[in-house]
Motif scaffolding. Structure first.
Motif, PDB file in Angstrom:
ATOM      1  N   GLU A 278      18.745 -18.985 -14.047  1.00 52.68           N
ATOM      2  CA  GLU A 278      17.975 -19.571 -14.990  1.00 52.68           C
ATOM      3  C   GLU A 278      17.843 -21.053 -14.590  1.00 52.68           C
ATOM      4  O   GLU A 278      16.689 -21.583 -14.984  1.00 52.68           O
ATOM      5  CB  GLU A 278      18.559 -19.365 -16.285  1.00 52.68           C
ATOM      6  N   SER A 279      18.852 -21.670 -14.230  1.00 57.01           N
ATOM      7  CA  SER A 279      18.637 -23.111 -13.850  1.00 57.01           C
ATOM      8  C   SER A 279      17.806 -23.313 -12.722  1.00 57.01           C
ATOM      9  O   SER A 279      17.078 -24.134 -12.583  1.00 57.01           O
ATOM     10  CB  SER A 279      20.168 -23.641 -13.361  1.00 57.01           C
TER      11      SER A 279
ATOM     12  N   PRO B  16      23.414 -21.612 -18.980  1.00 58.22           N
ATOM     13  CA  PRO B  16      22.612 -21.124 -18.285  1.00 58.22           C
ATOM     14  C   PRO B  16      22.986 -20.447 -16.777  1.00 58.22           C
ATOM     15  O   PRO B  16      23.854 -21.169 -16.255  1.00 58.22           O
ATOM     16  CB  PRO B  16      21.495 -22.240 -17.735  1.00 58.22           C
TER      17      PRO B  16
ATOM     18  N   LYS C  21      18.600 -15.846 -26.993  1.00 54.84           N
ATOM     19  CA  LYS C  21      19.591 -15.260 -25.583  1.00 54.84           C
ATOM     20  C   LYS C  21      20.412 -16.421 -25.418  1.00 54.84           C
ATOM     21  O   LYS C  21      20.632 -16.374 -24.388  1.00 54.84           O
ATOM     22  CB  LYS C  21      18.712 -15.010 -24.630  1.00 54.84           C
ATOM     23  N   ARG C  22      20.654 -17.400 -26.436  1.00 58.11           N
ATOM     24  CA  ARG C  22      21.519 -18.639 -26.048  1.00 58.11           C
ATOM     25  C   ARG C  22      22.899 -18.178 -26.335  1.00 58.11           C
ATOM     26  O   ARG C  22      23.842 -19.282 -25.876  1.00 58.11           O
ATOM     27  CB  ARG C  22      21.048 -19.794 -26.658  1.00 58.11           C
TER      28      ARG C  22
ATOM     29  N   TYR D 238      14.039 -22.792 -13.770  1.00 57.65           N
ATOM     30  CA  TYR D 238      13.681 -23.944 -14.538  1.00 57.65           C
ATOM     31  C   TYR D 238      13.388 -25.281 -13.480  1.00 57.65           C
ATOM     32  O   TYR D 238      12.384 -25.774 -13.823  1.00 57.65           O
ATOM     33  CB  TYR D 238      14.679 -24.251 -15.707  1.00 57.65           C
TER      34      TYR D 238
ATOM     35  N   TYR E  99      19.502 -25.311 -20.477  1.00 59.29           N
ATOM     36  CA  TYR E  99      19.847 -24.410 -21.678  1.00 59.29           C
ATOM     37  C   TYR E  99      18.700 -24.417 -22.604  1.00 59.29           C
ATOM     38  O   TYR E  99      18.697 -23.154 -23.351  1.00 59.29           O
ATOM     39  CB  TYR E  99      21.058 -25.335 -21.994  1.00 59.29           C
TER      40      TYR E  99
ATOM     41  N   SER F 122      15.689 -24.440 -22.478  1.00 64.08           N
ATOM     42  CA  SER F 122      14.442 -23.575 -21.925  1.00 64.08           C
ATOM     43  C   SER F 122      14.867 -21.937 -21.964  1.00 64.08           C
ATOM     44  O   SER F 122      13.950 -21.200 -22.138  1.00 64.08           O
ATOM     45  CB  SER F 122      14.242 -23.732 -20.584  1.00 64.08           C
ATOM     46  N   ILE F 123      16.039 -21.617 -22.482  1.00 65.88           N
ATOM     47  CA  ILE F 123      16.428 -20.243 -22.794  1.00 65.88           C
ATOM     48  C   ILE F 123      15.902 -19.913 -24.278  1.00 65.88           C
ATOM     49  O   ILE F 123      16.067 -20.704 -25.198  1.00 65.88           O
ATOM     50  CB  ILE F 123      17.926 -20.057 -22.750  1.00 65.88           C
TER      51      ILE F 123
END
Length: 375
Positions: free
Chosen positions: A204-205, A200, A190-191, A208, A183, A185-186
């Protein structure tokens, strides 16, 4: 985690007890699963608890879908025969989907505990998953209990098969930590979605965790090569082994082609590679943090400007400060902004002035009775 089904029977669910026979529990479980599948995504938590009970208590092996002579009664085959379908779905629940739904029911208590801890520290809560697909990248990280005993399922001389992995453990700190890292890393801008932190996505997960795993593998390889270089350095001036014996030992087995070994690197070359990787990694991290800082500051500035333009007076900000909303309260907004400015000033000083390492403190210079530690 407390049993979500025995606490109270909402939504017309039936409860089970240890006094019931496995056949009775199985019949109730099937009815509950069919009912929960017809509800929206908010029922997935209860559905996961029910699937978990059916699976690891072995009640699914007593279902009427099995013939009396079916000696191998597997979980995956039972799901296929039952053909459960989630509301709005066009495919039956697969073993992978059932596993992810069970994961969600197990992880829910962990997310709640983590968000309670974050609230005590004045941090915003982590977003909760809104789709079981978002949890799939974390399946391999789930811990399992190590003291599970499979239930006794023999009935009427029919030795039913019960070969499966143990249940998930109640505590899953690695998954919660990885979810938080994914989360964070977003990019900050954009969170959120509709003013709320968004979880996420599956992609995305996965991206990462893939990058994190790749960095770990690279570091492990470099460490192995450094250790090998050190070991090779210790053999200098030692008596060499018999060449013929070495050749026989190194000979490939019959019908197996030996892959050419890459040339060994010296400790200096490995250190140079490690240094290069460290520099590149720090540059990326530095740039990302600078971007996050700038985006957060610009987003906050735009929010305040738009709010003041809409309301027409700074008195609206004073009204916002009076609202008691727990961790979302802004009663200390001026203090937080002042502290943020001080931190930015400290950072600017660190990167523009010559660095002076702090002097080490001797233990003889510290009085334990009066010394304090700032946390």
């Amino acid at each position: 985690m407390t049993d979500l089904l025995t606490a109270s029977p909402p939504l017309g669910l039936q409860i089970t007890s240890a006094d019931m026979s496995p056949d009775q529990r199985c019949s109730i479980g099937v009815s509950n699963i069919e009912l929960l599948c017809d509800l929206d995504w908010r029922a997935r938590l209860l559905l996961g608890a029910e699937l978990s009970r059916m699976k690891w208590k072995g009640d699914f092996t007593r279902d009427a879908v099995w013939a009396s002579d079916d000696k191998s009664r597997g979980w995956s085959e039972w799901l296929k025969r039952r053909d459960f379908r989630l509301e709005g779905g066009d495919k039956p629940i697969s073993e992978d989907t059932a596993n992810t739904i069970i994961m969600w029911s197990v992880l829910y208590a962990g997310f709640v505990a983590e968000n309670e801890s974050r609230a005590e520290r004045g941090l915003l809560p982590l977003p909760l998953p809104t789709s079981v697909s978002q949890l799939r990248p974390y399946q391999s990280m789930m811990r399992r209990v190590d003291d599970w005993t499979p239930p006794q399922l023999n009935q009427a001389g029919n030795a039913t098969s019960f070969d499966m992995e143990p249940p998930f453990a109640e505590a899953q700190p690695e998954v919660i930590a990885a979810w938080q890292e994914a989360y964070e890393s977003i990019p900050p801008d954009k969170r959120e979605r509709k003013g709320e932190p968004r979880p996420p996505t599956k992609e995305e997960s996965a991206n990462y965790l893939r990058r994190k795993h790749g960095l770990q593998q690279l570091k492990e390889r470099e460490e192995r090569e450094i250790q090998q270089a050190k070991a090779d350095a210790l053999t200098i001036n030692q008596k060499p082994a018999d060449p013929e014996r070495q050749a026989r030992a190194a000979a490939p087995p019959p019908k197996a082609a030996k892959k050419p070994e890459p040339p060994k690197k010296s400790a200096e070359e490995l250190e140079a590679e490690r240094r290069k990787f460290q520099i590149q990694d720090d540059v990326r991290s530095y740039r990302l943090k600078l971007n996050n800082l700038q985006q957060s500051a610009e987003s906050l500035e735009a929010f305040i400007k738009n709010t003041l333009a809409r309301e027409g007076s700074e008195s609206y900000l004073r009204e916002l400060r009076l609202q008691e909303m727990g961790i979302y309260s802004v009663t200390d907004d001026i203090t937080k902004l002042r502290d943020a400015v001080l931190v930015c000033q400290s950072i600017y000083k660190l990167i523009t002035e010559p660095y002076s390492p702090p002097k080490p403190i001797s233990r003889h210079e510290v009085d334990p009775s009066t010394a304090t530690i700032d946390l």
